[in-house]
Write an enzyme that holds these catalytic residues in place. Structure first.
Site, mmCIF file in Angstrom:
data_model
loop_
_atom_site.group_PDB
_atom_site.id
_atom_site.type_symbol
_atom_site.label_atom_id
_atom_site.label_comp_id
_atom_site.label_asym_id
_atom_site.label_seq_id
_atom_site.Cartn_x
_atom_site.Cartn_y
_atom_site.Cartn_z
ATOM 1 N N GLU A 148 0.850 -1.191 0.000
ATOM 2 C CA GLU A 148 0.000 0.000 0.000
ATOM 3 C C GLU A 148 0.880 1.234 0.000
ATOM 4 O O GLU A 148 1.997 1.189 0.490
ATOM 5 C CB GLU A 148 -0.823 0.055 1.298
ATOM 6 C CG GLU A 148 -1.763 -1.087 1.460
ATOM 7 C CD GLU A 148 -2.306 -1.171 2.886
ATOM 8 O OE1 GLU A 148 -2.086 -0.241 3.681
ATOM 9 O OE2 GLU A 148 -2.951 -2.181 3.171
ATOM 10 N N LYS B 2 2.145 4.610 1.523
ATOM 11 C CA LYS B 2 2.186 5.157 2.871
ATOM 12 C C LYS B 2 1.824 6.632 2.768
ATOM 13 O O LYS B 2 2.600 7.438 2.261
ATOM 14 C CB LYS B 2 3.562 4.979 3.490
ATOM 15 C CG LYS B 2 3.616 5.420 4.935
ATOM 16 C CD LYS B 2 4.919 5.002 5.577
ATOM 17 C CE LYS B 2 4.909 5.202 7.081
ATOM 18 N NZ LYS B 2 4.684 6.567 7.501
ATOM 19 N N ASP C 144 1.025 10.385 3.849
ATOM 20 C CA ASP C 144 1.710 11.235 4.809
ATOM 21 C C ASP C 144 0.792 12.365 5.259
ATOM 22 O O ASP C 144 0.849 13.476 4.754
ATOM 23 C CB ASP C 144 2.979 11.788 4.145
ATOM 24 C CG ASP C 144 3.930 12.372 5.159
ATOM 25 O OD1 ASP C 144 3.735 12.117 6.357
ATOM 26 O OD2 ASP C 144 4.865 13.076 4.750
ATOM 27 N N TYR D 290 -6.822 0.156 7.262
ATOM 28 C CA TYR D 290 -6.638 -0.856 8.313
ATOM 29 C C TYR D 290 -7.958 -1.041 9.057
ATOM 30 O O TYR D 290 -8.456 -0.101 9.660
ATOM 31 C CB TYR D 290 -5.538 -0.364 9.247
ATOM 32 C CG TYR D 290 -5.070 -1.327 10.322
ATOM 33 C CD1 TYR D 290 -5.198 -2.704 10.199
ATOM 34 C CD2 TYR D 290 -4.464 -0.836 11.482
ATOM 35 C CE1 TYR D 290 -4.738 -3.559 11.186
ATOM 36 C CE2 TYR D 290 -3.993 -1.676 12.476
ATOM 37 C CZ TYR D 290 -4.137 -3.037 12.324
ATOM 38 O OH TYR D 290 -3.683 -3.873 13.303
ATOM 39 N N LYS E 153 10.446 3.488 3.279
ATOM 40 C CA LYS E 153 10.307 4.926 3.045
ATOM 41 C C LYS E 153 11.121 5.354 1.836
ATOM 42 O O LYS E 153 12.247 4.882 1.649
ATOM 43 C CB LYS E 153 10.786 5.689 4.269
ATOM 44 C CG LYS E 153 10.040 5.311 5.548
ATOM 45 C CD LYS E 153 9.075 6.360 5.963
ATOM 46 C CE LYS E 153 9.761 7.313 6.891
ATOM 47 N NZ LYS E 153 8.850 8.324 7.411
ATOM 48 N N CYS F 220 25.167 34.481 23.885
ATOM 49 C CA CYS F 220 23.730 34.321 23.655
ATOM 50 C C CYS F 220 23.224 35.485 22.792
ATOM 51 O O CYS F 220 23.470 36.652 23.117
ATOM 52 C CB CYS F 220 22.983 34.294 24.989
ATOM 53 S SG CYS F 220 21.197 34.219 24.780
ATOM 54 N N CYS G 115 20.629 37.513 25.306
ATOM 55 C CA CYS G 115 21.003 38.202 26.552
ATOM 56 C C CYS G 115 22.515 38.394 26.653
ATOM 57 O O CYS G 115 23.004 38.880 27.666
ATOM 58 C CB CYS G 115 20.466 37.449 27.767
ATOM 59 S SG CYS G 115 21.319 35.892 28.071
ATOM 60 N N CYS H 174 22.854 28.659 26.793
ATOM 61 C CA CYS H 174 22.980 29.940 27.466
ATOM 62 C C CYS H 174 22.704 29.648 28.942
ATOM 63 O O CYS H 174 21.617 29.180 29.286
ATOM 64 C CB CYS H 174 21.947 30.937 26.932
ATOM 65 S SG CYS H 174 21.803 32.376 28.005
ATOM 66 N N CYS I 183 17.331 35.146 30.912
ATOM 67 C CA CYS I 183 17.318 35.167 29.447
ATOM 68 C C CYS I 183 15.867 35.098 28.942
ATOM 69 O O CYS I 183 15.159 34.117 29.201
ATOM 70 C CB CYS I 183 18.152 34.000 28.928
ATOM 71 S SG CYS I 183 18.248 33.941 27.148
#
Ligand code: IVH
Length: 666
Positions: A111, A113, A115, A224, A310, A404, A407, A422, A428
């Site tokens: 079948e 698949k 998505d 199914y 896949k 960072c 900050c 950070c 922050c």
């Protein structure tokens, strides 16, 4: 009177049929105008005669703007996932495992698949009674009102021979054409575009107003069937029956009698799928006979009788324009590549995740590079390589930032970990906001009605500084925020109030301690029934707990070494949150299985997860494989022969479900 009832029934039957011809068969017999005329007549008669109302009438497809609540519903049969492979070799291994168990007299069903977003539909006496999302596999959201708007989902089945009650599972999809239409509208309205069909399908299914869902033109393929009295012993034949009853079953489903036939199917669809109107990401190969499926059984996560092959993700190359950095709630800094927009597998890609500094170095990325971008199953595409030959005039080598971006605190990297962090957790801004958003999220405190914008506004206006402040926010404060009505403010307050009753394990999860996900939080709550015992726990006691390794234990110890965290927990305790198991949870706990390692094998009268919970509640540990450390095995129907052999060889005690129940009821 009888005449009107008959007319209504006839219209309903006819409209169901024409709906099927149009949306499932793609072979309409009526013009849209004729269809609408009949639908209008039915709607008029129904309005005049509410005594003949039917929740599955074709008129119900338009949805309503009554707000959905999405109650959580437990699945009768757990919704499992599939084992995945990308390689022919692994597919052949799968085949060998099946041949070893079944010999070679069996057939496969191949079948596509799909998505999208998986859905479970329940029919009783031929009527759709419930549609539930996958959720966590054990329970999902009841999205019946939304699913009823999907024209290819039959509300009322055709013909006869369907079981009085059964479940059918499949995928809700947003066709590419509808996705494009939707994004076009959004573009015109100046709204942010949707990223891909799968997420948009999932999001559409969760829209609050079903009338909005109806406008999305979702589609549904079913693959199914489950139930106690299925029509035949063949998965394939059952799907054909389902097609007769009105379900949309992919016409590309095929019976295969050899692995070579399977491989031919794969090869064909690897490219042919690009012509399909909906998204697919592979092929599912299933053993056809249900008896043989039962013989093969399940692993903890997936059926042994099926595998998903896949397709390899599509790749394109594009230019790397810049790299920016995002700070998450745990302080982890994620680099993001900003790309020259490019079309990939039907969507425009502008950004890609770069994951961490190591990946950037491995790729030897330079600003302006031509990079290969791939979209796997993830939402965010990733850069898989650099076209070094295309490098003529590139910029500087990309090097990870030292401070960072929010900050400006110097970043740190924990020994042995890929991510930069950070460390300024307390101040922050994105970390503070992220922690609050995590805290209020559905699986944690489930403070509905309080969205990220409101959290942002509360923070910016200094009304809250951390999650404990939520419990002190006043109605006046909320109403003073921009675009906040009285009704919304009251709803927010009500859900904050309700969250005080959220059970201990979810509060623990909501604290956002690094590495303490939902499952770990459950384990911790069981092993340390109140926050004080968890706070006091040392490394050795923590790692002695099931599923708690050194990394998690250390994170917990570190969390409670921090004065600010301790103070936060105290404020939350004062706010009345649950920081201990409740009386019932405590009452159910025993130490009857303390020190026991228990394996369960086969199928049982109760769900395997129920058994697992019983083992845990009674202080035992459930593991999946048999070893000399196994205390005993609970044996159900169809225990795998190799497991049995191993148990016998190691001399591990095997007991029945009944015997187990006796042991824990002592
Ligand atoms: S069968 C017990 N068949 O893939 C196995 N699943 O990874 C039940 N899916 O959650 C799944 N197309 O959402 C099956 N033809 C197909 C499918 C399919 C897509 C999705 C489904 C499932 C996931 C499993």
């Amino acid at each position: 009177m009888e005449n009107i009832k008959e007319r209504i029934n006839n219209l309903r039957t006819e409209l169901h049929r024409h709906n099927y011809l149009y949306y499932v068969e793609n072979q309409p017999e009526l013009t849209d105008y004729e269809f609408d005329k009949h639908l209008d007549e039915l709607a008029r008669l129904e309005a005049l005669h509410p005594e003949f109302a039917d929740p599955n009438s074709p008129t119900q497809r338009v949805g309503s703007d009554i707000s959905n609540k999405f109650e959580q519903v437990a699945h009768t049969y757990r919704m499992l996932s599939l084992a995945n492979t990308y390689s022919e070799a692994e597919l052949r291994d799968f085949h060998q495992r099946i041949v070893k168990e079944l010999g070679d007299d069996f057939a496969y069903v191949c079948e596509l698949k799909f998505d999208g977003s998986s859905i479970s539909l329940t029919y009783e006496q031929g009527q759709l009674v419930r549609a539930v999302t996958r959720g966590d596999g054990e329970k999902g959201d009841d999205v019946t009102a939304n699913v009823k708007t999907i024209r290819s989902v039959p509300l009322s089945l055709n013909g006869t021979g369907y079981p009085p009650k059964f479940e059918i599972r499949g995928e809700i999809l947003l066709p590419f054409a509808e996705f494009d239409k939707l994004n076009k509208q959004r573009e015109e309205a100046g709204e942010e575009l949707y990223a891909n069909v799968r997420n948009t399908a999932a999001g559409s299914l969760k829209l609050i107003n079903s009338s909005e869902v109806a406008k999305r033109n979702l589609d549904a393929y079913l693959y199914y069937m489950l139930g106690e009295e299925l029509p035949t012993d063949s998965h394939y034949a059952n799907l054909q029956k389902a097609a007769e009853w009105g379900f949309k079953i992919s016409k590309d489903t095929q019976l295969c009698h050899s692995i070579d036939e399977v491989l031919t199917y794969l090869e064909h669809w690897n490219t042919a799928r690009n012509e399909l109107p909906v998204a697919t990401d592979g092929v599912v190969i299933k053993v056809d006979s249900l008896a043989k499926q039962r013989q093969l059984g399940f692993t903890a996560k997936s059926p042994r009788w099926a595998i998903a092959y896949k397709f390899k993700a599509e790749q394109v190359s594009t230019r790397l324009n810049s790299v920016t950095y995002q700070v998450g709630r745990t302080g982890a800094v994620t680099p993001v590549a900003n790309l020259e927009p490019v079309l990939l597998a039907g969507t425009t890609v502008k950004r890609a995740s770069l994951h961490n500094a190591d990946i950037i170095n491995q790729l030897d990325l330079h600003m302006g590079d031509q990079v290969y971008v791939e979209k796997g199953g993830e939402i965010i595409p990733k850069i898989v390589g650099v076209d070094v030959d295309a490098r003529i005039l590139v910029g500087d080598k990309v090097s990870f930032i030292q401070h960072c971006p929010e900050c400006h605190t110097p970043l740190v990297r924990i020994e042995g970990e890929a991510a930069h962090y950070c460390p300024n957790a307390a101040q922050c801004p994105p970390q503070i906001k992220g922690r609050i958003e995590h805290f209020i999220s559905r699986r944690a405190m489930n403070i509905e009605n309080l969205g990220p914008e409101t959290v942002d506004a509360l923070l910016k206006n200094g009304m809250i500084a951390d999650m404990s402040d939520l419990y002190r926010v006043t109605r006046e404060q909320l109403i003073s925020l921009e675009r906040m009505g009285e009704k919304s403010a009251d709803n927010i307050l009500a859900s904050i109030e309700q969250s005080r009753a959220v059970p201990y394990e979810r509060v623990l999860f909501g604290l956002g301690i690094r590495y303490v996900g939902e499952t770990v939080a459950k384990r911790l709550a069981n092993a340390f029934p109140d926050i004080n015992s968890l706070k006091a726990a040392r490394m050795d006691t923590l790692v002695a707990t099931d599923d708690i390794g050194g990394r998690i234990a250390e994170s917990i110890v570190t969390y409670f070494q921090n004065e600010e965290n301790i103070a936060l927990v105290e404020r939350l305790q004062k706010a009345g949150l649950q920081f201990a198991l409740d009386a019932q949870q405590l009452a159910e706990k025993t130490e009857l299985l303390k020190g026991c390692t228990v394996v369960i094998s086969g199928t049982f009268s109760m769900a395997r997860d129920e058994l697992k919970k019983l083992i845990e509640k009674n202080g035992g540990k459930n593991t999946s494989s048999i070893s000399k450390n196994t205390t005993f095995i609970i044996v159900g129907d169809n225990m795998g022969p190799s497991k049995k052999e191993k148990a016998e060889k190691l001399g591990v005690e095997m007991i029945s479900e009944e015997e187990f129940m006796n042991r824990i009821s002592e």
